[in-house]
Design an enzyme around this catalytic site. Structure first.
Site, short mmCIF file in Angstrom:
data_model
loop_
_atom_site.label_atom_id
_atom_site.label_comp_id
_atom_site.label_asym_id
_atom_site.label_seq_id
_atom_site.Cartn_x
_atom_site.Cartn_y
_atom_site.Cartn_z
N GLU A 121 -41.34 26.31 -6.48
CA GLU A 121 -40.84 24.97 -6.13
C GLU A 121 -40.76 24.04 -7.34
O GLU A 121 -40.99 22.84 -7.22
CB GLU A 121 -41.77 24.31 -5.09
CG GLU A 121 -41.33 24.44 -3.68
CD GLU A 121 -39.83 24.50 -3.53
OE1 GLU A 121 -39.37 25.51 -3.01
OE2 GLU A 121 -39.11 23.57 -3.93
C1 LIG Z 1 -43.95 34.48 -4.97
C2 LIG Z 1 -42.73 33.70 -5.34
C3 LIG Z 1 -41.97 33.11 -4.35
C4 LIG Z 1 -40.80 32.42 -4.67
N1 LIG Z 1 -39.99 31.93 -3.67
C5 LIG Z 1 -38.75 31.47 -4.00
C6 LIG Z 1 -37.80 31.18 -2.98
O1 LIG Z 1 -38.08 31.27 -1.78
N2 LIG Z 1 -36.55 30.80 -3.36
C7 LIG Z 1 -36.19 30.69 -4.67
O2 LIG Z 1 -35.04 30.35 -4.94
N3 LIG Z 1 -37.08 30.94 -5.66
C8 LIG Z 1 -38.34 31.34 -5.35
N4 LIG Z 1 -39.24 31.63 -6.35
C9 LIG Z 1 -38.87 31.39 -7.74
C10 LIG Z 1 -39.63 30.23 -8.35
O3 LIG Z 1 -39.22 29.02 -7.78
C11 LIG Z 1 -39.42 30.30 -9.88
O4 LIG Z 1 -40.19 31.40 -10.34
C12 LIG Z 1 -39.81 29.03 -10.57
O5 LIG Z 1 -38.95 27.97 -10.22
C13 LIG Z 1 -39.78 29.16 -12.10
O6 LIG Z 1 -38.64 29.84 -12.55
P1 LIG Z 1 -38.81 31.10 -13.52
O7 LIG Z 1 -39.83 32.00 -12.92
O8 LIG Z 1 -37.49 31.68 -13.81
O9 LIG Z 1 -39.43 30.50 -14.83
P2 LIG Z 1 -38.61 29.85 -16.04
O10 LIG Z 1 -37.63 28.87 -15.55
O11 LIG Z 1 -38.11 30.93 -16.93
O12 LIG Z 1 -39.77 29.04 -16.78
C14 LIG Z 1 -40.76 29.68 -17.61
C15 LIG Z 1 -41.67 28.60 -18.21
O13 LIG Z 1 -40.89 27.70 -19.01
C16 LIG Z 1 -41.04 26.37 -18.54
N5 LIG Z 1 -39.75 25.68 -18.64
C17 LIG Z 1 -38.54 26.12 -18.26
N6 LIG Z 1 -37.60 25.21 -18.49
C18 LIG Z 1 -38.22 24.15 -19.02
C19 LIG Z 1 -37.80 22.87 -19.45
N7 LIG Z 1 -36.53 22.47 -19.38
N8 LIG Z 1 -38.72 22.02 -19.96
C20 LIG Z 1 -40.02 22.38 -20.01
N9 LIG Z 1 -40.48 23.56 -19.61
C21 LIG Z 1 -39.60 24.43 -19.11
C22 LIG Z 1 -41.52 26.47 -17.11
O14 LIG Z 1 -42.25 25.34 -16.70
C23 LIG Z 1 -42.37 27.73 -17.15
O15 LIG Z 1 -43.66 27.42 -17.57
C24 LIG Z 1 -40.43 32.29 -6.04
C25 LIG Z 1 -41.22 32.85 -7.05
C26 LIG Z 1 -42.35 33.57 -6.71
C27 LIG Z 1 -43.12 34.22 -7.81
#
Ligand SMILES: Cc1cc2nc3c(=O)[nH]c(=O)nc-3n(C[C@H](O)[C@H](O)[C@H](O)COP(=O)(O)OP(=O)(O)OC[C@H]3O[C@@H](n4cnc5c(N)ncnc54)[C@H](O)[C@@H]3O)c2cc1C
Length: 590
Positions: free
Chosen positions: A440
């Site tokens: 989220e």
């Molecule tokens: C169990 C689980 C359930 C989930 N359920 C859903 C769901 O129902 N629907 C859905 O769509 N998604 C879902 N997700 C996805 C989840 O919302 C994302 O994993 C999350 O938003 C982060 O995206 P990412 O994992 O690609 O990390 P990334 O976006 O790659 O981020 C990696 C790190 O970099 C940081 N970062 C990235 N961009 C920036 C920035 N601009 N400035 C500062 N820091 C930054 C982040 O804070 C993080 O620490 C789920 C994930 C899991 C693991």
């Protein structure tokens, strides 16, 4: 095995005494809100959570979900529990009576959500996602979409999902590659891969309604070109029953650290039939309806975990005997004293308690404003209440989920080695809690939302929705002698927050890197100050009463002011130090 008793006394306190039901009862549809209506709801929810959901928490964690030929099976007992949940009306609690809902305000709904999250976080994911889908369609859907989907989501016969994330695209939704091509019949053909989709496939409901972000052929680049589509797993027939299978399949299940009974799915959309929700290219703002609701919901997940971790840490600390108390022997009839006597154990328990009750208090205040923001007849009043909810949403999401994780690890610490091994259930709380800080929008992204979007919004209007009431409260209480021990620390923390807010805003305007560097510490400083405001208000109420509940409130308020709130001093020092040490470090040296 962990036990759970819903904290009904504290829930009633925050609802009726802190937030107060007078403002709630003045809202259309809430006239009947009072103990006669609310108590049975809370008591029934407490019973259901303790008797049905809690016993499935451990077995669900052990068994997890399984995928076979595109079919996902939830752990044993989940389908029956979901049917009972639905039949008891828990899916319809807050939904609009026009669609079969019970129309209860969020102020009550959030308390029930907390109980579900304490008892079984994985289970709570399924109705939680449906609630988000309900909100998006009810706010942005066409009348036909509303009458087709909302009654089914309300009754819980169908569930919802939120399909944003793709393999290469998490936080930065502008990178989305899923495509939507218009078809002759007014629908669209959706093609793409989504990952990490909670409740993407399961065996609890007759149909699953996916809300999918995708790009139309003429989409402008980046986040300005995203549209929202509703894509049902089974295409509804004319009479609203699940019809032919749509071209959307679950291609994989994630193996993950926690919430193992919640299915986390990779989903393939292969020219699946979908319908636009809201306007073309305006999908992100429509999805934000869902995300804002979901962010409050995820905050409550953190609170729920913190509560059950606290309860089980306390019961262990009472029965585990090790060493003798530093104030002399407390249990001479035993070989050692209960660990509850040790100051360090008391520190851990009181930290858990003060943060958990502080979160519950803030959540009750935010829920009340949320109810005012959607129900009040006067648009100006609605807007003022919404300003507070907008401001508090990233704070609630991040501070509450950090509290969930901290409490889960503190609870484990209280249990010592017996908390680390699987047998006793404490380590599951930590594993389950950890994701809440990530999904989220990670907590780092919540902090950027606060600093980047909320601080400057409408010339500081959101900020005023918090600053003005705090100032007024401090002024009204500053000469009340009995309140001094609460008002002085609140005023100090608030002063720091005001000073730091000005600095962050100024520096951020000159250089956005500075705002980004300050964001996480600033959000926590804000959250702790907001909690201090809630604690001071609770202390004011408790000072007027004299029984064990209020005495414990006052004692916890004192602990919060003396042992937690001073953290705002180091937070403000960190923020004021600026971002140079982050900027100056050479990338190659990492
Ligand atoms: C169990 C689980 C359930 C989930 N359920 C859903 C769901 O129902 N629907 C859905 O769509 N998604 C879902 N997700 C996805 C989840 O919302 C994302 O994993 C999350 O938003 C982060 O995206 P990412 O994992 O690609 O990390 P990334 O976006 O790659 O981020 C990696 C790190 O970099 C940081 N970062 C990235 N961009 C920036 C920035 N601009 N400035 C500062 N820091 C930054 C982040 O804070 C993080 O620490 C789920 C994930 C899991 C693991």
């Amino acid at each position: 095995m962990p036990t759970y008793t819903a904290p009904l006394r504290d829930m009633r306190f925050v609802l009726t005494e802190l937030a107060g039901t007078d403002r709630l009862r003045a809202l259309p549809g809430c006239e009947e809100i009072g103990p006669d209506l609310v108590d049975p709801v809370l008591e029934e929810a407490a019973k259901f959570c303790a008797e049905v959901l809690l016993p499935l928490n451990r077995s669900g964690d052990e068994e997890g979900c399984t995928l076979e030929n595109g079919v996902v099976r939830t752990p044993q007992g989940f389908p029956e529990a979901y049917r009972a949940f639905r039949e008891a009306g828990w899916t319809s609690l807050g939904a609009d009576p026009d669609y079969g809902g019970q129309g209860l305000p969020k102020s009550v709904g959030m308390l029930v959500e907390e109980m579900i999250c304490s008892a079984n976080l994985s289970f709570g994911m399924y109705p939680g996602l449906s609630h988000g889908a309900y909100m998006a369609i009810s706010k942005h859907g066409t009348p036909e979409q509303k009458s087709l989907y909302l009654p089914k989501l309300t009754s819980g016969e169908w569930s919802g999902t939120m399909c944003l994330t793709e393999p290469h695209c998490g936080t930065d939704l502008g990178l989305i590659r899923t495509r939507a091509v218009p078809a002759d019949d007014g629908s669209h053909r959706i093609t793409g891969t989504k990952i990490f989709i909670s409740a993407g496939e399961h065996d609890l409901t007759d149909n699953i309604i996916h809300l999918v972000l995708a790009k139309l052929p003429d989409a402008p680049p980046g986040t300005r070109g995203i549209s929202l589509f509703v894509v049902p797993k089974f295409l509804p027939t004319e009479d609203g029953r699940p019809g032919p299978r749509n071209a959307v399949t679950c291609t994989g299940l994630e193996h993950k650290m926690g919430i193992k009974a919640s299915s986390t799915c990779a989903m393939a959309f292969d020219e699946a039939k979908g319908w636009l929700v809201g306007r073309p290219h305006k999908g992100l703002s429509a999805m934000f309806t869902m995300m804002n609701e979901a962010r409050l919901g995820v905050g409550v997940q953190g609170l729920g975990i913190a509560e059950i971790a606290y309860q089980n840490a306390v019961s262990y600390a009472r029965e585990r005997i090790q060493g003798r108390g530093l104030q002399g022997t407390q249990a001479p009839e035993k070989a050692a004293d209960p660990i509850l006597v040790h100051p360090d154990v008391r520190r851990m328990l009181l930290t858990m308690r003060a943060m958990t009750e502080g979160c519950r208090a803030l959540s009750a205040l935010a829920a009340l404003e949320h109810d005012v923001s959607v129900r009040h007849p006067d648009a100006a009043v609605r807007q003022q209440a919404d300003d507070f909810v907008q401001l508090m949403t990233p704070i609630i999401k991040a501070v509450f989920t950090d509290t969930g994780w901290d409490a889960a690890t503190l609870g484990m610490q209280v249990w010592g080695g017996h908390g680390y091994v699987r047998d006793n259930g404490m380590e599951q709380f930590a594993r389950d809690a950890r994701i809440t800080q990530i999904y989220e929008g990670t907590n780092g992204i919540q902090a950027l939302d606060l600093v980047g979007r909320k601080l400057g919004a409408h010339g500081g209007r959101y900020l005023r929705s918090f600053f003005h009431p705090v100032l007024a409260f401090i002024e009204a209480q500053q000469d009340v002698a009995a309140m001094e021990e609460f008002i002085l620390p609140l005023a100090k923390a608030f002063g720091r927050l005001q000073q730091v807010t000005g600095e962050v805003a100024q520096r951020g305007l000159k250089n956005p890197f500075e705002a980004g560097a300050a964001a996480t510490d600033y959000l926590r400083l804000f959250g702790l100050t907001a909690m201090a405001f809630a604690w001071a208000r609770m202390a004011e109420i408790a000072l007027e009463k004299d029984d064990a509940f209020y005495r414990a409130k006052l004692a916890t308020a004192r602990f919060f002011m003396q042992r937690i709130l001073p953290e705002t001093s180091s937070l403000s020092a960190k923020v004021l130090a600026g971002g140079e040490s982050l900027r100056a470090f050479e990338d190659a040296a990492f």
